[in-house]
Motif scaffolding. Structure first.
Motif, mmCIF file in Angstrom:
data_model
loop_
_atom_site.group_PDB
_atom_site.id
_atom_site.type_symbol
_atom_site.label_atom_id
_atom_site.label_comp_id
_atom_site.label_asym_id
_atom_site.label_seq_id
_atom_site.Cartn_x
_atom_site.Cartn_y
_atom_site.Cartn_z
ATOM 1 N N PHE A 52 42.692 38.413 50.634
ATOM 2 C CA PHE A 52 43.912 38.519 49.818
ATOM 3 C C PHE A 52 44.168 39.926 49.281
ATOM 4 N N PRO A 53 43.158 40.635 48.731
ATOM 5 C CA PRO A 53 43.453 41.970 48.203
ATOM 6 C C PRO A 53 44.056 42.910 49.247
ATOM 7 N N TYR A 54 43.567 42.832 50.479
ATOM 8 C CA TYR A 54 44.081 43.716 51.526
ATOM 9 C C TYR A 54 45.518 43.360 51.874
ATOM 10 N N ILE A 55 45.749 42.069 52.039
ATOM 11 C CA ILE A 55 47.086 41.641 52.449
ATOM 12 C C ILE A 55 48.090 41.892 51.332
ATOM 13 N N PHE A 56 47.649 41.672 50.107
ATOM 14 C CA PHE A 56 48.557 41.916 48.985
ATOM 15 C C PHE A 56 48.877 43.408 48.866
ATOM 16 N N VAL B 47 44.227 54.454 47.002
ATOM 17 C CA VAL B 47 44.538 54.381 45.570
ATOM 18 C C VAL B 47 45.183 53.040 45.243
ATOM 19 N N LEU B 48 46.119 52.631 46.081
ATOM 20 C CA LEU B 48 46.818 51.372 45.826
ATOM 21 C C LEU B 48 45.844 50.196 45.894
ATOM 22 N N PHE B 49 44.940 50.254 46.879
ATOM 23 C CA PHE B 49 43.967 49.163 46.982
ATOM 24 C C PHE B 49 43.088 49.104 45.734
ATOM 25 N N ALA B 50 42.703 50.289 45.246
ATOM 26 C CA ALA B 50 41.886 50.323 44.026
ATOM 27 C C ALA B 50 42.657 49.713 42.864
ATOM 28 N N ILE B 51 43.935 50.047 42.752
ATOM 29 C CA ILE B 51 44.755 49.491 41.664
ATOM 30 C C ILE B 51 44.844 47.971 41.799
ATOM 31 N N VAL B 52 45.090 47.520 43.020
ATOM 32 C CA VAL B 52 45.190 46.076 43.252
ATOM 33 C C VAL B 52 43.874 45.393 42.899
ATOM 34 N N LYS B 53 42.788 45.968 43.410
ATOM 35 C CA LYS B 53 41.488 45.326 43.265
ATOM 36 C C LYS B 53 41.001 45.334 41.806
ATOM 37 N N PHE B 54 41.203 46.452 41.133
ATOM 38 C CA PHE B 54 40.571 46.580 39.811
ATOM 39 C C PHE B 54 41.509 46.350 38.636
ATOM 40 N N ILE C 141 44.617 42.295 40.350
ATOM 41 C CA ILE C 141 44.032 40.975 40.594
ATOM 42 C C ILE C 141 43.307 40.426 39.363
ATOM 43 N N PRO C 142 42.442 41.241 38.695
ATOM 44 C CA PRO C 142 41.799 40.671 37.491
ATOM 45 C C PRO C 142 42.823 40.228 36.452
ATOM 46 N N ARG C 143 43.890 41.020 36.297
ATOM 47 C CA ARG C 143 44.887 40.673 35.291
ATOM 48 C C ARG C 143 45.597 39.382 35.625
ATOM 49 N N MET C 144 46.043 39.298 36.868
ATOM 50 C CA MET C 144 46.774 38.088 37.283
ATOM 51 C C MET C 144 45.867 36.856 37.199
ATOM 52 N N GLU C 145 44.620 37.028 37.651
ATOM 53 C CA GLU C 145 43.703 35.878 37.616
ATOM 54 C C GLU C 145 43.416 35.474 36.173
ATOM 55 N N ASP C 146 43.341 36.480 35.304
ATOM 56 C CA ASP C 146 43.096 36.194 33.890
ATOM 57 C C ASP C 146 44.252 35.388 33.302
ATOM 58 N N ILE C 147 45.478 35.854 33.589
ATOM 59 C CA ILE C 147 46.666 35.151 33.095
ATOM 60 C C ILE C 147 46.669 33.720 33.627
ATOM 61 N N PHE C 148 46.378 33.615 34.926
ATOM 62 C CA PHE C 148 46.395 32.300 35.566
ATOM 63 C C PHE C 148 45.312 31.398 34.975
ATOM 64 N N ALA C 149 44.114 31.996 34.762
ATOM 65 C CA ALA C 149 43.005 31.204 34.218
ATOM 66 C C ALA C 149 43.331 30.728 32.806
#
Lengths: 247, 156
Positions: free
Chosen positions: A90-94, B33-40, B43-51
């Motif tokens: 998912f992270p890659y695709i997103f 850079v974008l992947f790092a932003i997404v990963k760190f 995603i944690p933020r969205m998952e946190d909101i969702f959780a």
């Protein structure tokens, strides 16, 4: 070299890579207008996803709604197409999706540069997907990944022919994947630019091309989102092929 | 063939391969850079909101379940009370039925006593009357006998 025409329209000029800081010389590290728009895209993404949802609202506000919509749209898409195992990627695709989406949408701003209109960019992305998917396929299924090309549900006599077709279509994937996106972006922007050239030359009669630009612009709004979606969904489909080659 | 002096494109700038290393360099930087932003960050933020949302929804569901349980408990209690009231009612009804029967029996007894008394009284009177009449008949027959005797003796 220069073509002289009555209208003096240069629809392709908007795609020229222009080194912004190093004068005219373009080295591999030169900061260009393309790099600038990648940076702007990065800032926009951070704005929507990090600033927009900074409050972790339970009931999302406007920006957080947009961010959540995109996030869960892609998440659900992966689960629908590639199953739960696909979520690992998912992270890659997103990343791929928002990179293309923001590139496309920001490219619609006047005077902007559309980095997704360049075959080098889309080709690189498509090749990355192609290579990654092939590696995942072989790592997950070993030699069994080749069963993707050997259609066991077809009559035995047809299988060698299908094998050739499947192999060709597999290797054409990165080409179609990248040219579809770059071609759509380039064509739309070029058309708008051509009409804009007419508008500049026609004086009062410019109302017609301006109306046309408005219409094409509306269409392009649709196209940029759909193309980002198509690129992502095809990535998911390829990923699914790698995860479950037996269909 | 990047561009001429007028900075005007010849053909498609997309096919100017001299720009490819530069484009790919910046694209790789951008992707990383974008992947790092997404990963760190994303995603944690969205998952946190969702959780968080999930947690609250689950909490509400648990609370609803608890309330449902309590409602069924209360219903059971009501049922029990109802049962108890019913049995009590039956008891009372039985008791009052018995009471009525008893009283009726008593009344019957009373009336029986009264009747026997009346009957014996009547029998007494009847006997009296009979005794009276016997005496009268005796007297009359005595008189009758003396009359007959006198008549007979006179006729002789």
């Amino acid at each position: 070299m220069e073509k002289q025409s009555a209208f003096n329209i240069h629809p392709m000029d908007q795609f020229i890579i222009d080194p912004m800081l190093t004068g005219d010389s373009l080295e591999w590290y030169s900061f260009t207008n393309q790099a600038l728009w990648m940076l702007i895209s990065l800032v926009s993404i951070s704005f929507v996803f990090i600033y927009g949802s900074r409050k972790h609202q339970l009931v999302p506000g406007r920006l957080q709604s947009i961010a959540e919509l995109m996030y869960f749209f892609i998440r659900d898409m992966i689960i629908d197409i590639a199953g739960q195992e696909g979520l690992r990627y998912f992270p890659y695709i997103f990343t791929l999706f928002i990179l293309i989406l923001f590139g496309n949408v920001l490219g619609l701003l006047p005077y902007s540069f559309t980095y997704t209109s360049h075959i080098a960019v889309t080709g690189f992305l498509a090749l990355s997907v192609f290579i990654a998917v092939t590696i995942i396929g072989f790592v997950k299924n070993g030699i069994g990944f080749l069963s993707l090309f050997w259609i066991s549900s077809a009559p035995l006599a047809l299988r060698p022919i299908l094998l050739i077709i499947e192999v060709i279509s597999y290797f054409v994937r990165p080409v179609s994947h990248s040219i579809r996106l770059a071609g759509n972006m380039m064509a739309g922007h070029a058309v708008i630019k051509v009409f804009a050239g007419f508008a500049g030359a026609l004086g009062l009669g410019a109302i017609a091309p301006i109306l046309a630009i408005t219409a094409v612009y509306g269409l392009e709004m649709l196209v940029v989102v759909i193309q980002a979606y198509v690129f992502t969904i095809l990535t998911c489909v390829y990923l699914n092929d790698a995860l479950h080659p037996g269909h | 063939m990047a561009s001429n002096s007028d900075n005007s494109a010849v053909g498609m700038p997309q096919l100017d391969f001299s720009t490819f290393p530069n484009q790919i360099f910046w694209l790789v930087v951008f992707c990383v850079v974008l992947f790092a932003i997404v990963k760190f960050f994303i995603i944690p933020r969205m998952e946190d909101i969702f959780a968080n949302r999930r947690k609250i929804i689950d909490g509400n569901i648990a609370k609803a379940e608890e309330i449902r349980l309590r409602v069924s408990e209360i219903e059971k209690q009501i049922e029990e009370e109802l049962q108890k009231a019913k049995s009590q009612c039956d008891e009372i009804m039985n008791a009052s039925g018995n009471n009525i029967k008893e009283q009726m029996a008593l009344a019957l007894e009373d009336s029986k006593i009264a009747t026997t008394q009346l009957i014996s009284e009547a029998e007494g009177r009847l006997k009296e009357l009979r005794d009276g009449s016997e005496a009268a008949i005796e007297k009359i027959s005595e008189e009758l006998a003396s009359v007959i005797i006198s008549k007979i003796s006179r006729g002789k």
